[in-house]
Design an enzyme around this catalytic site. Structure first.
Site, mmCIF file in Angstrom:
data_model
loop_
_atom_site.group_PDB
_atom_site.id
_atom_site.type_symbol
_atom_site.label_atom_id
_atom_site.label_comp_id
_atom_site.label_asym_id
_atom_site.label_seq_id
_atom_site.Cartn_x
_atom_site.Cartn_y
_atom_site.Cartn_z
ATOM 1 N N ASN A 78 0.627 -1.220 0.043
ATOM 2 C CA ASN A 78 0.108 0.096 -0.166
ATOM 3 C C ASN A 78 0.722 1.096 -0.005
ATOM 4 O OD1 ASN A 78 1.047 -0.042 2.613
ATOM 5 N ND2 ASN A 78 -0.975 0.402 3.660
ATOM 6 N N SER A 79 2.239 1.165 -0.277
ATOM 7 C CA SER A 79 3.302 2.163 -0.390
ATOM 8 C C SER A 79 3.607 2.757 1.012
ATOM 9 C CB SER A 79 2.624 3.282 -1.285
ATOM 10 O OG SER A 79 1.769 4.373 -0.352
ATOM 11 N N ALA A 122 15.089 22.657 -18.616
ATOM 12 C CA ALA A 122 16.222 23.185 -19.184
ATOM 13 C C ALA A 122 15.847 24.188 -20.131
ATOM 14 C CB ALA A 122 16.956 22.033 -20.106
ATOM 15 N N LYS A 174 15.173 38.644 -18.537
ATOM 16 C CA LYS A 174 14.030 37.893 -19.039
ATOM 17 C C LYS A 174 12.579 38.662 -18.802
ATOM 18 C CE LYS A 174 14.561 34.066 -16.434
ATOM 19 N NZ LYS A 174 14.274 32.858 -16.009
ATOM 20 N N HIS A 193 18.187 26.732 -2.763
ATOM 21 C CA HIS A 193 17.831 27.665 -3.977
ATOM 22 C C HIS A 193 17.625 29.099 -3.648
ATOM 23 C CE1 HIS A 193 15.831 28.633 -7.776
ATOM 24 N NE2 HIS A 193 14.729 28.925 -6.797
ATOM 25 N N ASP A 218 16.199 22.022 -14.275
ATOM 26 C CA ASP A 218 15.012 21.297 -14.308
ATOM 27 C C ASP A 218 14.594 20.861 -15.797
ATOM 28 O OD1 ASP A 218 12.793 19.924 -13.538
ATOM 29 O OD2 ASP A 218 12.103 21.449 -12.276
ATOM 30 N N ASP A 244 23.980 28.586 -12.672
ATOM 31 C CA ASP A 244 22.556 28.661 -11.804
ATOM 32 C C ASP A 244 22.884 27.514 -10.915
ATOM 33 O OD1 ASP A 244 20.106 29.200 -11.312
ATOM 34 O OD2 ASP A 244 19.278 28.795 -13.213
ATOM 35 N N THR A 302 14.601 27.503 -20.122
ATOM 36 C CA THR A 302 15.149 28.805 -19.838
ATOM 37 C C THR A 302 16.774 28.867 -20.162
ATOM 38 O OG1 THR A 302 13.543 29.390 -17.873
ATOM 39 C CG2 THR A 302 15.534 30.696 -17.982
#
Length: 325
Positions: free
Chosen positions: A45-46, A235, A201, A138, A233, A229, A237
């Site tokens: 059931n995880s 890619a 941007k 981040h 993620d 950076d 941008t």
């Protein structure tokens, strides 16, 4: 026994989740210790079950987990491991999360939104963690979300030493892909003694995750442009930024980033991109089907091993980064 003792009679013990055991094994090998044998089971059931197969009483425990997809599963496994350590009387528990989960949800942009990065810190604290160690958060304010010490490790020395050696003699310009990464790019310019350029941007307010225009601020014509950076993620941008730099006359475009998330179309985009080289670290595993011809992966394990040793010996993690941590 899997731990190692120091003259002060503390015992260091390393534990690994199932998300990326290879990184934990590399850290353990560098430190000259073994990972503590642990039974980890995911039921039908995880639900997740964890039991350590050695006594951890009185230990200085470090639980390493890389939060790759499925992130929620690996967060839960690490929380359960921390809880098990607390209930087994570990003296101090440090969560080692090379890639901090939910780090991009660090503030509210709109009403009725969560601050999920803070929730992660609260969950680790509630489970029993005394300390968190992570690489290239981040957002710097995440350090203040946890009620306890946070060791913020920088991959800059690892990445910049490689760039300095490989591109010695070439005229490099460090490029920030947006205004939010200028502080990181500034650190790179100090490290390399190179000038700075910024990509401005302008987003289309009617289309999510789409950038309408890239404007390059700074001189890049004929230069080797180094886009920096904290992660790649999807890619989109960073590949558009590379195209903009090539259009402005850059002789070569390379990228240096810590976390290779590589979601969705990232692999195809990077393979088709204007990049000559994309340099990442192994904070996250890169599956075989995500291998990219122009990708260079550097190991973060030596940095994590040194930081764990400093914490265990009550030394200075800040000393690993010339006082900046």
């Amino acid at each position: 026994m899997s731990g190692v003792k120091r003259p002060n009679d503390k015992q260091l013990m390393l534990f690994s989740g199932r998300a990326y055991p290879e990184l934990a094994e590399e850290v353990a090998e560098l430190m000259g210790v073994e990972l503590v044998p642990t039974r980890k089971v995911t039921y039908a059931n995880s639900e997740i079950y964890v039991r350590f197969e050695e006594s951890v009483r009185g230990s200085d425990a470090f639980v390493i987990q890389s939060h790759v997809a499925p992130v929620n599963e690996w967060v839960m496994e690490q929380l359960i491991m921390v809880d098990a350590l607390k209930r087994a009387s570990a003296k101090r528990i440090t969560v080692v999360a090379p890639f901090y989960p939910y780090a991009r949800q660090d503030k509210k942009h709109l009403g009725r939104e969560p601050i999920s990065a803070r929730l992660m810190a609260d969950l680790f604290k509630a489970a029993g963690a005394h300390r968190i160690m992570s690489v290239d958060l981040h957002a710097a304010q995440i350090q203040g979300f946890f009620d306890g010490p946070v060791d913020h490790l920088w991959s800059l020395p690892v990445l910049s030493d490689y760039v300095k050696e490989k591109y010695a003699g070439e005229e490099i310009v460090v490029v920030s892909p947006d205004a939010g990464r200028v502080r990181l790019a500034d650190m790179w310019t100090d490290r390399l003694g190179a000038p700075l350029a910024i990509i401005h941007k302008r987003r289309d307010p009617n289309t999510a995750n789409q950038v309408a225009v890239h404007e390059v601020v700074g001189e890049v014509d004929g230069k080797v442009c180094l886009l920096v950076d904290d992660m790649i993620d999807t890619a989109g941008t960073i590949c558009q930024a590379a195209d903009a730099l090539k259009a402005r006359g850059a002789s070569k475009v390379i990228a240096a980033t810590t976390h290779a998330v590589l979601s969705g179309p990232a692999v195809q985009r990077l393979n088709d991109s204007a990049f000559a080289e994309v340099i990442v670290t192994n904070t996250l595993p890169i599956p075989e089907d995500h291998q990219i011809d122009k990708l260079t992966t550097l190991s973060i394990a030596p940095l994590i091993a040194r930081a764990i040793t400093e914490v265990f010996e009550d030394g200075s993690v800040t000393s690993l980064f010339d006082g900046q941590a």
